[in-house]
Design an enzyme around this catalytic site. Structure first.
Site, short mmCIF file in Angstrom:
data_model
loop_
_atom_site.label_atom_id
_atom_site.label_comp_id
_atom_site.label_asym_id
_atom_site.label_seq_id
_atom_site.Cartn_x
_atom_site.Cartn_y
_atom_site.Cartn_z
N SER A 1 5.19 -9.63 -9.00
CA SER A 1 5.22 -8.64 -7.93
C SER A 1 5.86 -9.25 -6.69
O SER A 1 5.33 -10.21 -6.13
CB SER A 1 3.80 -8.16 -7.60
OG SER A 1 3.84 -7.46 -6.38
N HIS B 1 8.30 -6.40 -10.53
CA HIS B 1 7.37 -5.34 -10.13
C HIS B 1 7.51 -5.09 -8.62
O HIS B 1 7.35 -6.00 -7.81
CB HIS B 1 5.94 -5.77 -10.47
CG HIS B 1 4.90 -4.74 -10.18
ND1 HIS B 1 4.56 -3.73 -11.07
CD2 HIS B 1 4.11 -4.56 -9.09
CE1 HIS B 1 3.61 -2.98 -10.55
NE2 HIS B 1 3.30 -3.45 -9.34
N ASP C 1 6.28 -2.85 -5.33
CA ASP C 1 5.18 -2.04 -4.82
C ASP C 1 5.63 -1.21 -3.62
O ASP C 1 5.92 -1.76 -2.55
CB ASP C 1 4.02 -2.95 -4.41
CG ASP C 1 3.36 -3.59 -5.62
OD1 ASP C 1 2.88 -2.84 -6.48
OD2 ASP C 1 3.34 -4.83 -5.70
N MET D 1 4.56 1.32 -0.86
CA MET D 1 3.33 1.82 -0.19
C MET D 1 3.71 2.60 1.06
O MET D 1 4.61 2.19 1.80
CB MET D 1 2.45 0.65 0.20
CG MET D 1 2.07 -0.27 -0.95
SD MET D 1 0.89 -1.51 -0.41
CE MET D 1 0.87 -2.60 -1.84
N HIS E 1 6.28 0.71 -8.75
CA HIS E 1 4.91 1.23 -8.66
C HIS E 1 4.78 2.03 -7.37
O HIS E 1 4.77 1.46 -6.27
CB HIS E 1 3.96 0.01 -8.69
CG HIS E 1 2.52 0.31 -8.49
ND1 HIS E 1 1.58 -0.69 -8.30
CD2 HIS E 1 1.83 1.47 -8.44
CE1 HIS E 1 0.39 -0.15 -8.16
NE2 HIS E 1 0.51 1.16 -8.22
N MET F 1 2.91 3.90 -4.69
CA MET F 1 1.60 4.15 -4.07
C MET F 1 1.83 5.03 -2.85
O MET F 1 1.65 4.62 -1.71
CB MET F 1 0.95 2.80 -3.68
CG MET F 1 0.39 2.06 -4.89
SD MET F 1 0.10 0.32 -4.55
CE MET F 1 1.73 -0.32 -4.89
N MET G 1 -5.15 -0.48 -12.50
CA MET G 1 -5.30 -1.27 -11.27
C MET G 1 -6.60 -2.06 -11.37
O MET G 1 -7.68 -1.49 -11.54
CB MET G 1 -5.36 -0.37 -10.04
CG MET G 1 -4.04 0.22 -9.58
SD MET G 1 -2.70 -0.96 -9.37
CE MET G 1 -3.35 -2.08 -8.13
N GLY H 1 -3.09 -1.73 -2.40
CA GLY H 1 -2.76 -1.83 -0.98
C GLY H 1 -2.37 -3.22 -0.54
O GLY H 1 -1.56 -3.39 0.36
N ASP I 1 -2.61 -4.78 -13.11
CA ASP I 1 -2.06 -5.16 -11.80
C ASP I 1 -3.19 -5.42 -10.80
O ASP I 1 -3.98 -4.53 -10.51
CB ASP I 1 -1.17 -4.00 -11.32
CG ASP I 1 -0.48 -4.26 -10.00
OD1 ASP I 1 -0.54 -5.39 -9.50
OD2 ASP I 1 0.13 -3.31 -9.47
N GLY I 2 -3.24 -6.65 -10.30
CA GLY I 2 -4.19 -6.98 -9.25
C GLY I 2 -5.10 -8.13 -9.61
O GLY I 2 -5.89 -8.04 -10.56
N GLY I 3 -4.97 -9.24 -8.90
CA GLY I 3 -5.87 -10.37 -9.12
C GLY I 3 -5.65 -11.11 -10.42
O GLY I 3 -6.52 -11.86 -10.87
N GLY J 1 1.30 -11.38 -8.39
CA GLY J 1 1.97 -11.61 -7.12
C GLY J 1 1.61 -12.96 -6.56
O GLY J 1 2.35 -13.93 -6.70
#
Ligand code: DX5
Ligand code: ZN
Length: 219
Positions: free
Chosen positions: A9, A34, A36, A38, A67, A69, A138, A143, A176-178, A198
């Site tokens: 990301s 990827h 993002d 937002m 992606h 958002m 997610m 965010g 996606d995330g962490g 990311g």
């Protein structure tokens, strides 16, 4: 070797040196980039839009996984196609007419995916999954980069894997995330096909080597 796909990301990359970051990714074992998007409305943060995606496309040799958002994402499908998106994902929570949205993305020649926030059940995909190329789970509240993986996501991934396998569908599961080198095995074991990372890549001293570790240590 595990055949999963890795999508770094760019949210956590060095935007002042975007071209060299993309060159590094071109030379790496990463599969997709990827991106993002937002809007500061659907999520409490603003990132970048079409002009930046267009520049990234100019240099990237890998598919762009975009992606969205943003609220009312359908208004921008044509734009993101023009800018070079290969895969476009929209949040379940932002689409009133999700079937129409997915159909439109595919008609424009992109792969189409649905994203679920951490509180949104995979059961809600029952009537849309057969039209999707990918479902993005997610594993943080969207965010921001650098958040902690929400462990309940593993159950959602496993349940979705079962739904997809029972249909003999080719729909991919992206997470996606962490995602980190400490938890990615568990996430793949639960049934993921594509991992977004990311911070775990760009906050290390050598992103190229970290990507290599992600792709080669799972033997
Ligand atoms: C969060 C974004 C993610 C983010 C992941 O809303 O959708 O793609 O960049 O960042 P990490 O891997 O740092 O959690
Ligand atoms: Zn993302």
């Amino acid at each position: 070797m595990n055949k999963y796909l890795l999508a770094p990301s760019l949210l956590s990359c060095d935007f002042a040196n975007l071209e060299s970051e993309i060159t590094m990714l071109n030379n790496s074992l990463a599969d997709w980039l990827h991106l993002d998007i937002m809007d500061g409305v659907f999520v409490p943060n603003i990132t970048f839009g079409q002009p930046i995606v267009k520049q990234i496309k100019k240099y990237s040799q890998k598919p762009l996984d975009v992606h969205l958002m943003i609220v009312e994402p359908d208004r921008y499908f044509d734009d993101f196609k023009q800018c070079g998106a290969d895969i476009l994902t929209v949040h379940y929570e932002t689409c009133t007419h999700l079937n129409r949205s997915i159909t439109k993305i595919k008609e424009l020649g992109m792969k189409a995916g649905v994203v679920l926030n951490p509180h949104t059940s995979v059961d809600l995909l029952e009537n849309i999954i057969e039209y999707c190329d990918m479902i993005l789970i997610m594993s943080v509240n969207p965010g921001f980069g650098g958040q902690k993986f929400i462990s309940n996501s593993l159950f959602k991934i496993a349940k979705l894997r079962d739904m997809i396998d029972r249909r003999s569908s080719k729909c991919l599961i992206e997470v996606d995330g962490g995602v980190s080198l400490d938890n990615y095995r568990q996430i793949l074991d639960a049934g993921a096909d594509v991992l977004v990372a990311g911070n775990a890549i760009f906050a290390t001293d050598n992103s190229l080597q970290t990507i290599e570790r992600f792709k080669t240590e799972l033997i």
